[in-house]
Design an enzyme around this catalytic site. Structure first.
Site, PDB file in Angstrom:
ATOM      1  N   LYS A 146       8.223 -34.602 -51.492  1.00 40.72           N
ATOM      2  CA  LYS A 146       7.867 -35.562 -50.816  1.00 40.72           C
ATOM      3  C   LYS A 146       9.253 -35.916 -50.147  1.00 40.72           C
ATOM      4  O   LYS A 146      10.048 -36.340 -50.851  1.00 40.72           O
ATOM      5  CB  LYS A 146       7.419 -36.638 -51.669  1.00 40.72           C
ATOM      6  CG  LYS A 146       6.599 -37.922 -50.716  1.00 40.72           C
ATOM      7  CD  LYS A 146       6.571 -38.911 -51.587  1.00 40.72           C
ATOM      8  CE  LYS A 146       6.909 -40.340 -50.914  1.00 40.72           C
ATOM      9  NZ  LYS A 146       7.072 -41.575 -51.679  1.00 40.72           N
ATOM     10  N   ASN A 202       3.511 -47.054 -56.483  1.00 33.23           N
ATOM     11  CA  ASN A 202       4.099 -47.316 -57.688  1.00 33.23           C
ATOM     12  C   ASN A 202       4.678 -48.554 -58.063  1.00 33.23           C
ATOM     13  O   ASN A 202       4.009 -49.157 -59.044  1.00 33.23           O
ATOM     14  CB  ASN A 202       5.822 -46.495 -57.270  1.00 33.23           C
ATOM     15  CG  ASN A 202       6.727 -46.374 -58.559  1.00 33.23           C
ATOM     16  OD1 ASN A 202       6.466 -46.868 -59.480  1.00 33.23           O
ATOM     17  ND2 ASN A 202       7.331 -45.468 -58.417  1.00 33.23           N
TER      18      ASN A 202
END
Lengths: 326, 256
Positions: B96, B206
């Site tokens: 990522k 997150n």
């Protein structure tokens, strides 16, 4: 006839344990290869906040409940405790952190600018709003450990650097016991000690930040401890530039005068912790392990020691954190 | 279920591994989210070395695919080095890619992102770029070899939700066959449901989970929302209309 107890490790866990067993009339020997308390112990690098309520923002309920008793315990050992509470602040753009903290810490009360100026005149210009937790204290860890050691030694506790164990073994070695304890890990922490005559604080101050929260604990004579990073790593050396920069930056944000402070010390170690960041009293075979105090050494070592001593001497099962692997 | 670089994932949720109160809570949040992919920061939670081994073991025990990220990288070179480190540590070509262009908003640096994506794709990486919803940028990323796009909903950690609905919708329309993931800025399950209703393949979370008072409960909340959104997306939703349309027929009054 008094019971023999051998405690492995003379950090905050081991010394608190020695006190509790001594108080129950046991004959106590502490084995620590390093001898006197010093920088080999993770507790040497601690902040010394006795802030059970504030820790409750992230920690589990037993940490708060057991931690509330710590200040009295340390005072009973002749350690000087300052009961000035904890001040919690955040920069203008991080006010949402303050709101969240207020929701999660019921004991925190809002202060306006005038009230901040009353408590901490040196922060009055920086902050117009803050939270205050009244029933909390702080202490200076190094003199506390040293004086507890001297007091125990004077009261008949044997301190040796090696030798065979006698009687019940209580293992308080922290990360050194990692190979014996499933699930114990290290959480690296870095801290900085600075000195400046230009800032005066009467109590620990927490500067909330989404990524780099800071606490700053006044140690007197213009000395301040800035802590602490929390990194998932068992590394006990190598403070990084990034971490130290974050800590210093946060201190500078708290008060610009920290920019001119003298850098006295950069410390690093790893805290022993289990996966829920709560300690354990774990029986494996004949040995009892008291470990995993994480960032709550001074806050929870007394409770851990009290429960262990009660269990061994009086047969009472600990009300928290007990695991029987026999 | 979404397919990333030929690999089908069992969930539309990706979950980050930073900022939880404890590893035990992290593990609990993963269990209740059913997330199929865990993003891991290489910088701080280094995988292979002895020091971070305990944390790495815990992530592996989650039994989900690992998507290492280059979080916190501010330059192309730094991001490439971090990606190479990640490949070695986590034994995966997935990365990522974050190239941060602005330290206040953590906004991606679109120019650096394209350059790094090209270099990493050439080097055999399968790049998941953290980008804005800018159409031209996304075209360049696809040209650079990216087969997934991960536009933000809002800046990282803000919880502001989907800030540019038009942009996200038009991105979906322009890239009907490229997996799209809303990467950042979600704060509530309803926002995640909305992203999936728009036809997005997955969401990455997150802060919204890790910083909730009860992360595991929030994780489950998001999982349910994502499932709801996916059901809605396949159910051919009604078109909104301006005039009311009674849903209960009134007997004896036809065509009223």
């Amino acid at each position: 006839m008094s019971q023999d107890i051998t405690i492995l490790g003379g950090g905050v866990a081991g010394l608190a344990m020695a006190s509790e067993f001594l108080a129950k009339g046991a004959g106590v020997t502490v084995i620590d290869p390093a001898g006197r308390p010093g920088e080999h112990a993770c507790s040497w690098w601690a902040g010394g906040m006795l802030a059970a309520e504030c820790e409750g923002a992230l920690a589990e309920e037993p940490v708060v409940r057991q931690g509330r008793k710590a200040a009295q315990w340390w005072a009973d050992q002749g350690v000087e405790i300052t009961h000035n509470g904890t001040l919690i602040v955040a920069s203008g753009r991080d006010q949402s952190e303050l709101m969240t903290f207020a929701r999660r810490v019921p004991a925190a009360q809002w202060l306006d600018a005038a009230q901040i100026a009353d408590l901490e005149p040196h922060l009055a210009e920086q902050f117009t709003r803050a939270l205050f937790v009244e029933r909390e204290g702080h202490m200076n860890p190094r003199p506390a450990l040293t004086s507890l050691y001297d007091r125990l030694a004077a009261s008949g506790v044997q301190f040796v650097t090696k030798g065979a164990s006698r009687g019940q073994v209580i293992d308080c070695r922290g990360l050194a016991a990692r190979s014996d304890l499933d699930g114990l890990r290290g959480v690296k922490g870095e801290m900085v000690i600075v000195r400046t005559p230009d800032v005066q604080l009467a109590r620990p101050v927490r500067l909330l930040h989404p990524r780099f929260p800071l606490y700053i604990v006044p140690r007197g004579d213009g000395v301040f401890m800035l802590g602490a990073t929390q990194i998932e790593s068992g590394e006990r050396t190598r403070a990084t530039v990034r971490s130290v920069m974050e800590l210093l930056n946060a201190a500078y944000a708290l008060h610009p005068a920290f920019g001119e402070a003298e850098l006295l010390e950069i410390g690093v170690d790893a805290r022993p912790a289990f996966s829920d960041n709560q300690p354990r009293i774990r029986r494996i075979g004949d040995r009892i392990y008291a470990n995993g105090l994480f960032r709550h050494g001074y806050l929870l070592a007394p409770a851990l020691a009290r429960m262990t001593a009660l269990m061994v001497i009086e047969g009472t099962e600990p009300e928290d954190w007990y695991e029987d692997y026999r | 279920m979404p397919v990333f670089y030929g690999k089908e994932v069992a969930s539309r949720m990706m979950l980050g591994t930073a900022q939880y109160p404890s590893p035990a809570i992290l593990a609990d949040a993963f269990r209740r989210s059913g997330a199929g992919i865990a993003t891991v920061s290489v910088r701080r939670e280094a995988g292979g070395d002895q020091a971070g081994q305990a944390f790495w073991n815990l992530i592996q025990e989650l039994g989900v695919a690992i998507l290492p990220n280059t979080a916190g990288c501010h330059s192309v070179r730094e991001a490439i080095t971090t990606a190479q480190m990640a490949r070695e540590l986590f034994d995966t070509n997935w990365i990522k890619l974050e190239v941060i262009g602005h330290s206040d908003t953590l906004q991606p640096d679109p120019f650096g992102l394209v350059e790094a994506a090209q270099a990493l794709s050439d080097d055999g990486f399968e790049v998941f770029p953290y980008c804005t919803e800018d159409l031209v940028l996304c075209e360049r990323l696809v040209k650079a070899g990216c087969q997934v796009l991960m536009p933000w909903g809002a800046p990282i950690g803000t919880g502001l939700g989907l800030n540019n609905l038009y942009g996200l919708r038009s991105l979906r329309a322009h890239f009907p066959d490229t997996p799209l993931v809303v990467d950042a800025g979600l704060g509530l399950p309803s926002q995640a449901a909305h992203a999936i209703e728009l036809g997005y393949d997955a969401v990455l979370l997150n802060t919204a989970v890790a910083k909730a008072g009860d992360p595991a409960a929030m994780a489950e909340g998001f999982a349910k929302a994502v499932e709801a959104g996916a059901l809605a997306a396949t159910a051919d939703p009604m078109e909104p209309r301006d005039m009311a349309a009674p849903s209960t027929p009134v007997l004896g009054m036809p065509f009223s």
